[in-house]
Write a protein that holds these residues in place. Structure first.
Motif, short mmCIF file in Angstrom:
data_model
loop_
_atom_site.label_atom_id
_atom_site.label_comp_id
_atom_site.label_asym_id
_atom_site.label_seq_id
_atom_site.Cartn_x
_atom_site.Cartn_y
_atom_site.Cartn_z
N GLY A 1 69.68 23.33 -68.84
CA GLY A 1 68.89 23.70 -70.01
C GLY A 1 69.48 24.84 -70.81
O GLY A 1 69.51 24.78 -72.05
N ILE A 2 69.96 25.89 -70.15
CA ILE A 2 70.49 27.04 -70.86
C ILE A 2 71.72 26.64 -71.66
O ILE A 2 71.85 26.94 -72.85
N TRP A 3 72.65 25.96 -71.00
CA TRP A 3 73.88 25.54 -71.67
C TRP A 3 73.58 24.57 -72.80
O TRP A 3 74.12 24.69 -73.91
N SER A 4 72.72 23.61 -72.52
CA SER A 4 72.39 22.59 -73.52
C SER A 4 71.72 23.20 -74.75
O SER A 4 71.97 22.77 -75.88
N ALA A 5 70.84 24.19 -74.53
CA ALA A 5 70.15 24.84 -75.65
C ALA A 5 71.16 25.53 -76.57
O ALA A 5 71.10 25.39 -77.80
N LEU A 6 72.09 26.25 -75.99
CA LEU A 6 73.11 26.94 -76.79
C LEU A 6 74.01 25.93 -77.50
O LEU A 6 74.42 26.14 -78.65
N GLN A 7 74.29 24.84 -76.83
CA GLN A 7 75.10 23.78 -77.43
C GLN A 7 74.38 23.16 -78.62
O GLN A 7 74.98 22.94 -79.68
N SER A 8 73.09 22.89 -78.47
CA SER A 8 72.31 22.28 -79.55
C SER A 8 72.20 23.20 -80.76
O SER A 8 72.12 22.74 -81.90
N LEU A 9 72.19 24.50 -80.52
CA LEU A 9 72.07 25.47 -81.60
C LEU A 9 73.42 25.79 -82.24
O LEU A 9 73.49 26.63 -83.14
N GLY A 10 74.47 25.13 -81.76
CA GLY A 10 75.78 25.34 -82.34
C GLY A 10 76.40 26.68 -82.00
O GLY A 10 77.26 27.17 -82.74
N ALA A 11 75.97 27.28 -80.89
CA ALA A 11 76.46 28.61 -80.53
C ALA A 11 77.73 28.57 -79.69
O ALA A 11 78.28 29.62 -79.35
N LEU A 12 78.20 27.37 -79.35
CA LEU A 12 79.37 27.25 -78.49
C LEU A 12 80.49 26.51 -79.20
O LEU A 12 80.26 25.53 -79.89
#
Length: 230
Positions: free
Chosen positions: A183-194
């Protein structure tokens, strides 16, 4: 061309698959923040019952503000669960037959057991939340002798001296770690932060953070059950 009104733009965002993932990511990160704060509060009981009770008393003294915070958190939980179910059903409609065997696809999907079971671990955590609130927030109200301060420490110790609560809670924390890992990784990925450079590091960091949060929560019930906390 006249821009669409804000409510319409928000509705369009909510209705799109990308928008659902973005909103899920935002609500998820907000809940992770709360979970960390809650974990730190729990760890106060490892120091002393008085510190833990004083912490709970200060929260109660917030009055209507505490109610607003709790209502907001429940709103985030409800929205997060609703969107998670919608995303899951949408993926089923897009690929109704699925696959017989799952293997990690590597970058960029990084498919794992955690990612494939998000809907189940999420719903399980939702059920646990109801049980947790009924047990502790709305459970027996002991008071510290000579005051009106709630003796929540006594209730927590009483519950976690019982195997069902101590090991049931520990099992749920394993589920939480699995959910947070993806969830943590996926959330940041969805927000374009990675981007490609930091993605592997953040993916590993999300695992470390998920395990750290779970262990932080598990320390209290197991410490109480094994007589290390009284």
């Amino acid at each position: 061309m006249t821009p669409a009104p804000v409510p319409n733009r928000l509705l369009s965002l909510y209705q799109s698959s990308i928008g659902k993932k973005i909103i899920t990511g935002i609500s998820g990160l907000a809940l992770v923040t709360f979970v960390i704060v809650h974990m730190v509060g729990n760890l106060l009981l490892l120091g002393s019952a008085d510190s833990y009770n004083q912490y709970g008393h200060h929260l109660e003294q917030l009055g209507p503000l505490l109610g607003l915070i709790e209502a907001t958190l429940l709103g985030f939980v409800g929205l997060h669960i609703l969107l998670g179910v919608q995303i899951f059903l949408g993926s089923l409609r897009a690929r109704p037959q699925g696959y017989n065997t799952y293997v990690s696809a590597g970058e960029p999907s990084l498919q794992t057991v955690s990612s494939r079971t998000m809907i189940f671990t999420g719903l399980g955590l939702g059920c646990f939340l109801v049980w947790h609130l009924l047990t502790f927030k709305f459970g027996i109200r002991y008071t510290v002798p000579g005051s009106d301060i709630r003796d929540l420490a006594r209730l927590v110790v009483e519950k976690f001296q019982q195997p069902l609560y101590a090991f049931g809670y520990t099992g749920v924390m394993v589920i939480l770690a699995s959910h947070l890992r993806h969830g943590i990784w996926s959330a940041l990925q969805s927000l374009g932060a990675l981007d490609a450079r930091v993605r592997p590091g953040v993916y590993g960091l999300s695992l470390v953070l998920a395990l750290g949060i779970a262990l932080g929560f598990v320390a209290l019930p197991l410490g109480i059950y094994w007589g290390l906390v009284e």
